[in-house]
Design a protein around this motif. Structure first.
Motif, PDB file in Angstrom:
ATOM      1  N   VAL A  89      27.840  20.856   8.756  1.00  0.00           N
ATOM      2  CA  VAL A  89      26.939  19.714   8.954  1.00  0.00           C
ATOM      3  C   VAL A  89      26.069  19.506   7.719  1.00  0.00           C
ATOM      4  O   VAL A  89      25.891  18.381   7.247  1.00  0.00           O
ATOM      5  CB  VAL A  89      26.072  19.917  10.219  1.00  0.00           C
ATOM      6  N   ASP A  90      25.539  20.572   7.169  1.00  0.00           N
ATOM      7  CA  ASP A  90      24.692  20.462   5.976  1.00  0.00           C
ATOM      8  C   ASP A  90      25.473  19.907   4.781  1.00  0.00           C
ATOM      9  O   ASP A  90      24.951  19.093   4.021  1.00  0.00           O
ATOM     10  CB  ASP A  90      24.068  21.812   5.628  1.00  0.00           C
ATOM     11  N   MET A  91      26.720  20.343   4.627  1.00  0.00           N
ATOM     12  CA  MET A  91      27.534  19.815   3.533  1.00  0.00           C
ATOM     13  C   MET A  91      27.791  18.327   3.720  1.00  0.00           C
ATOM     14  O   MET A  91      27.729  17.544   2.771  1.00  0.00           O
ATOM     15  CB  MET A  91      28.866  20.564   3.442  1.00  0.00           C
ATOM     16  N   LEU A  92      28.085  17.925   4.956  1.00  0.00           N
ATOM     17  CA  LEU A  92      28.361  16.515   5.233  1.00  0.00           C
ATOM     18  C   LEU A  92      27.141  15.642   5.003  1.00  0.00           C
ATOM     19  O   LEU A  92      27.264  14.499   4.570  1.00  0.00           O
ATOM     20  CB  LEU A  92      28.878  16.345   6.662  1.00  0.00           C
ATOM     21  N   ARG A  93      25.958  16.161   5.271  1.00  0.00           N
ATOM     22  CA  ARG A  93      24.730  15.387   5.051  1.00  0.00           C
ATOM     23  C   ARG A  93      24.554  15.016   3.588  1.00  0.00           C
ATOM     24  O   ARG A  93      23.920  14.018   3.269  1.00  0.00           O
ATOM     25  CB  ARG A  93      23.515  16.176   5.529  1.00  0.00           C
ATOM     26  N   GLU A  94      25.111  15.813   2.705  1.00  0.00           N
ATOM     27  CA  GLU A  94      24.958  15.576   1.275  1.00  0.00           C
ATOM     28  C   GLU A  94      26.142  14.814   0.682  1.00  0.00           C
ATOM     29  O   GLU A  94      26.128  14.476  -0.494  1.00  0.00           O
ATOM     30  CB  GLU A  94      24.777  16.910   0.551  1.00  0.00           C
ATOM     31  N   ALA A  95      27.162  14.550   1.510  1.00  0.00           N
ATOM     32  CA  ALA A  95      28.384  13.914   1.015  1.00  0.00           C
ATOM     33  C   ALA A  95      28.288  12.386   1.101  1.00  0.00           C
ATOM     34  O   ALA A  95      27.483  11.833   1.847  1.00  0.00           O
ATOM     35  CB  ALA A  95      29.579  14.407   1.835  1.00  0.00           C
ATOM     36  N   SER A  96      29.158  11.729   0.347  1.00  0.00           N
ATOM     37  CA  SER A  96      29.238  10.261   0.396  1.00  0.00           C
ATOM     38  C   SER A  96      29.902   9.840   1.709  1.00  0.00           C
ATOM     39  O   SER A  96      30.575  10.644   2.360  1.00  0.00           O
ATOM     40  CB  SER A  96      30.065   9.753  -0.774  1.00  0.00           C
ATOM     41  N   SER A  97      29.740   8.587   2.069  1.00  0.00           N
ATOM     42  CA  SER A  97      30.331   8.099   3.325  1.00  0.00           C
ATOM     43  C   SER A  97      31.857   8.188   3.278  1.00  0.00           C
ATOM     44  O   SER A  97      32.496   8.452   4.297  1.00  0.00           O
ATOM     45  CB  SER A  97      29.864   6.682   3.640  1.00  0.00           C
ATOM     46  N   ASN A  98      32.460   7.982   2.110  1.00  0.00           N
ATOM     47  CA  ASN A  98      33.918   8.105   1.989  1.00  0.00           C
ATOM     48  C   ASN A  98      34.373   9.537   2.257  1.00  0.00           C
ATOM     49  O   ASN A  98      35.366   9.761   2.947  1.00  0.00           O
ATOM     50  CB  ASN A  98      34.394   7.661   0.609  1.00  0.00           C
ATOM     51  N   LYS A  99      33.649  10.501   1.729  1.00  0.00           N
ATOM     52  CA  LYS A  99      34.009  11.902   1.949  1.00  0.00           C
ATOM     53  C   LYS A  99      33.768  12.305   3.404  1.00  0.00           C
ATOM     54  O   LYS A  99      34.510  13.116   3.954  1.00  0.00           O
ATOM     55  CB  LYS A  99      33.234  12.815   1.004  1.00  0.00           C
ATOM     56  N   LEU A 102      36.767  10.941   5.318  1.00  0.00           N
ATOM     57  CA  LEU A 102      37.925  11.780   5.026  1.00  0.00           C
ATOM     58  C   LEU A 102      37.827  13.113   5.771  1.00  0.00           C
ATOM     59  O   LEU A 102      38.802  13.566   6.386  1.00  0.00           O
ATOM     60  CB  LEU A 102      38.038  12.008   3.512  1.00  0.00           C
ATOM     61  N   SER A 103      36.656  13.715   5.756  1.00  0.00           N
ATOM     62  CA  SER A 103      36.447  14.989   6.457  1.00  0.00           C
ATOM     63  C   SER A 103      36.690  14.835   7.952  1.00  0.00           C
ATOM     64  O   SER A 103      37.332  15.670   8.583  1.00  0.00           O
ATOM     65  CB  SER A 103      35.026  15.504   6.220  1.00  0.00           C
ATOM     66  N   ARG A 104      36.180  13.725   8.521  1.00  0.00           N
ATOM     67  CA  ARG A 104      36.373  13.467   9.953  1.00  0.00           C
ATOM     68  C   ARG A 104      37.862  13.371  10.276  1.00  0.00           C
ATOM     69  O   ARG A 104      38.347  13.956  11.247  1.00  0.00           O
ATOM     70  CB  ARG A 104      35.665  12.178  10.348  1.00  0.00           C
ATOM     71  N   ASN A 105      38.602  12.649   9.443  1.00  0.00           N
ATOM     72  CA  ASN A 105      40.037  12.478   9.682  1.00  0.00           C
ATOM     73  C   ASN A 105      40.788  13.804   9.564  1.00  0.00           C
ATOM     74  O   ASN A 105      41.684  14.089  10.357  1.00  0.00           O
ATOM     75  CB  ASN A 105      40.621  11.438   8.733  1.00  0.00           C
ATOM     76  N   ILE A 106      40.411  14.608   8.600  1.00  0.00           N
ATOM     77  CA  ILE A 106      41.052  15.918   8.423  1.00  0.00           C
ATOM     78  C   ILE A 106      40.771  16.801   9.635  1.00  0.00           C
ATOM     79  O   ILE A 106      41.681  17.448  10.174  1.00  0.00           O
ATOM     80  CB  ILE A 106      40.569  16.593   7.121  1.00  0.00           C
ATOM     81  N   ILE A 107      39.538  16.800  10.095  1.00  0.00           N
ATOM     82  CA  ILE A 107      39.177  17.625  11.254  1.00  0.00           C
ATOM     83  C   ILE A 107      39.932  17.151  12.498  1.00  0.00           C
ATOM     84  O   ILE A 107      40.454  17.967  13.261  1.00  0.00           O
ATOM     85  CB  ILE A 107      37.649  17.617  11.476  1.00  0.00           C
ATOM     86  N   ARG A 108      40.008  15.840  12.682  1.00  0.00           N
ATOM     87  CA  ARG A 108      40.775  15.307  13.825  1.00  0.00           C
ATOM     88  C   ARG A 108      42.220  15.781  13.782  1.00  0.00           C
ATOM     89  O   ARG A 108      42.783  16.208  14.788  1.00  0.00           O
ATOM     90  CB  ARG A 108      40.744  13.781  13.816  1.00  0.00           C
ATOM     91  N   GLU A 109      42.829  15.697  12.607  1.00  0.00           N
ATOM     92  CA  GLU A 109      44.224  16.129  12.472  1.00  0.00           C
ATOM     93  C   GLU A 109      44.369  17.619  12.760  1.00  0.00           C
ATOM     94  O   GLU A 109      45.294  18.024  13.450  1.00  0.00           O
ATOM     95  CB  GLU A 109      44.767  15.798  11.072  1.00  0.00           C
TER      96      GLU A 109
END
Length: 117
Positions: A89-99, A102-109
């Motif tokens: 969660v902390d890493m995602l807070r610092e990431a761009s909306s595109n990343k 992408l992270s959400r899609n990878i986790i879903r898969e």
């Protein structure tokens, strides 16, 4: 909330994070610029630590300050999984909306794959 309780909760959280990082009180003190006895006092809830010092401790632990307040209850132990989720969660807070997308899609898969197994 009782003043002592919040000191104990934050102190316990610092202790959990310190142990997860494999640091002794002395090593954490050195990284943050504190004496190890001060770290022990914070972890036991004996010191009302200043916000600036919390920032230094978070930096020494290589976490966001918000993670020092990510406790649920003084009766709940944080598992390794809880800590890993918080790190994500902390890493995602610092990431761009595109990343983040992408992270959400990878986790879903990944999670969909595990359902098929």
């Amino acid at each position: 909330m009782d003043d002592r309780k919040i000191l104990k909760l934050v102190g316990a959280r610092i202790k959990v994070l310190r142990k997860e990082k494999g640091l002794s009180q002395e090593a954490l003190g050195e990284k943050g610029g504190f004496h190890f006895t001060y770290i022990g006092q914070i972890e036991r809830g004996e010191k009302n630590v200043a916000l600036i010092n919390l920032g230094k401790i978070a930096e020494a632990l290589e976490v966001n300050v918000s993670q020092l307040f990510a406790y649920v209850s003084d009766e709940i132990e944080f598992t390794e999984t809880d800590i890993m989720i918080q790190e994500i969660v902390d890493m995602l807070r610092e990431a761009s909306s595109n990343k983040i997308r992408l992270s959400r899609n990878i986790i879903r898969e990944l999670l969909n794959e595990s359902k098929d197994d």
